[in-house]
Design a protein around this motif. Structure first.
Motif, PDB file in Angstrom:
ATOM      1  N   ASN A  77      45.252  29.025  38.737  1.00  0.00           N
ATOM      2  CA  ASN A  77      43.970  29.697  38.471  1.00  0.00           C
ATOM      3  C   ASN A  77      44.233  31.000  37.725  1.00  0.00           C
ATOM      4  OD1 ASN A  77      42.274  27.877  40.039  1.00  0.00           O
ATOM      5  ND2 ASN A  77      43.315  28.738  41.804  1.00  0.00           N
ATOM      6  N   TYR A  78      43.302  31.355  36.840  1.00  0.00           N
ATOM      7  CA  TYR A  78      43.383  32.620  36.119  1.00  0.00           C
ATOM      8  C   TYR A  78      41.992  33.250  36.133  1.00  0.00           C
ATOM      9  CZ  TYR A  78      44.122  36.049  32.456  1.00  0.00           C
ATOM     10  OH  TYR A  78      44.206  37.220  31.760  1.00  0.00           O
ATOM     11  N   PHE A  79      41.914  34.500  36.562  1.00  0.00           N
ATOM     12  CA  PHE A  79      40.631  35.201  36.631  1.00  0.00           C
ATOM     13  C   PHE A  79      40.305  35.794  35.262  1.00  0.00           C
ATOM     14  CE2 PHE A  79      41.526  34.516  40.967  1.00  0.00           C
ATOM     15  CZ  PHE A  79      40.305  34.488  41.609  1.00  0.00           C
ATOM     16  N   VAL A  80      39.309  35.198  34.590  1.00  0.00           N
ATOM     17  CA  VAL A  80      38.903  35.627  33.257  1.00  0.00           C
ATOM     18  C   VAL A  80      38.016  36.866  33.320  1.00  0.00           C
ATOM     19  CG1 VAL A  80      39.170  33.363  32.198  1.00  0.00           C
ATOM     20  CG2 VAL A  80      36.985  33.979  33.247  1.00  0.00           C
ATOM     21  N   MET A  81      37.408  37.116  34.471  1.00  0.00           N
ATOM     22  CA  MET A  81      36.659  38.335  34.743  1.00  0.00           C
ATOM     23  C   MET A  81      36.677  38.530  36.257  1.00  0.00           C
ATOM     24  SD  MET A  81      32.804  36.897  33.931  1.00  0.00           S
ATOM     25  CE  MET A  81      31.807  37.998  34.894  1.00  0.00           C
ATOM     26  N   ASP A  82      36.257  39.695  36.731  1.00  0.00           N
ATOM     27  CA  ASP A  82      36.271  39.955  38.171  1.00  0.00           C
ATOM     28  C   ASP A  82      35.536  38.847  38.915  1.00  0.00           C
ATOM     29  OD1 ASP A  82      37.619  42.239  37.549  1.00  0.00           O
ATOM     30  OD2 ASP A  82      36.034  43.626  38.167  1.00  0.00           O
ATOM     31  N   ASN A  83      36.199  38.259  39.901  1.00  0.00           N
ATOM     32  CA  ASN A  83      35.668  37.220  40.788  1.00  0.00           C
ATOM     33  C   ASN A  83      35.378  35.872  40.124  1.00  0.00           C
ATOM     34  OD1 ASN A  83      35.782  38.903  43.057  1.00  0.00           O
ATOM     35  ND2 ASN A  83      33.801  39.795  42.542  1.00  0.00           N
ATOM     36  N   MET A  84      35.702  35.675  38.841  1.00  0.00           N
ATOM     37  CA  MET A  84      35.460  34.413  38.143  1.00  0.00           C
ATOM     38  C   MET A  84      36.791  33.849  37.633  1.00  0.00           C
ATOM     39  SD  MET A  84      33.379  32.045  37.055  1.00  0.00           S
ATOM     40  CE  MET A  84      31.741  32.706  37.042  1.00  0.00           C
ATOM     41  N   ALA A  85      37.181  32.670  38.167  1.00  0.00           N
ATOM     42  CA  ALA A  85      38.456  32.056  37.807  1.00  0.00           C
ATOM     43  C   ALA A  85      38.247  30.723  37.105  1.00  0.00           C
ATOM     44  CB  ALA A  85      39.305  31.834  39.052  1.00  0.00           C
TER      45      ALA A  85
END
Length: 140
Positions: free
Chosen positions: A56-64
């Motif tokens: 998983n990679y978080f593209v923005m805070d709290n969104m992966a």
């Protein structure tokens, strides 16, 4: 009487976060391994092995966004083994640092067969075991 002996290791229950918070740029890895040995009145009836790593990679805070692979091998006591491989692409939103929900698109292909696809909706709870290791309790 049919007896089933199962040995299941849930590596997927433990997700390792490299930064400890779910902010932009955070990466996490997880997955699972399952091995089941089947027997019928003490005689070998085959086995089932499942391996499914994920990243998983978080593209923005709290969104992966997530990428997963999977391999399932079914080995009967007689005959050839059947192996199915696949992948998944998904996204998850962390409502807070512990509760999340999301979904994924999955494609699986058995040896010599046609691919099948599915949409998987999932939610879960991350229980912190340490600053960067979590127990992932989830349902599909």
């Amino acid at each position: 009487m049919k007896k089933t002996i199962s040995v299941i290791l849930f590596v997927g229950l433990v997700s390792t976060s490299l930064f400890g918070q779910f902010t932009t740029g955070t990466k996490s890895v997880g997955g699972g391994f399952s091995y089941t040995s089947l027997s019928n009145d003490g005689e070998d009836a085959g086995s089932i092995m499942i391996i499914n790593p994920s990243v998983n990679y978080f593209v923005m805070d709290n969104m992966a966004v997530s990428v997963s692979l999977n391999m399932t091998t079914i080995t009967p006591s007689e005959g050839d083994a059947l192996t199915e491989t696949g992948f998944g692409l998904g996204g998850y939103y962390h409502i807070n640092n512990n509760i999340y929900a999301g979904g994924s698109y999955n494609s699986n292909t058995p040896d010599g067969g046609d691919a099948s696809t599915s949409l998987n909706l999932r939610g879960g709870y991350l229980h912190g075991l340490s600053e960067s290791v979590y127990l992932d309790v989830n349902g599909n």
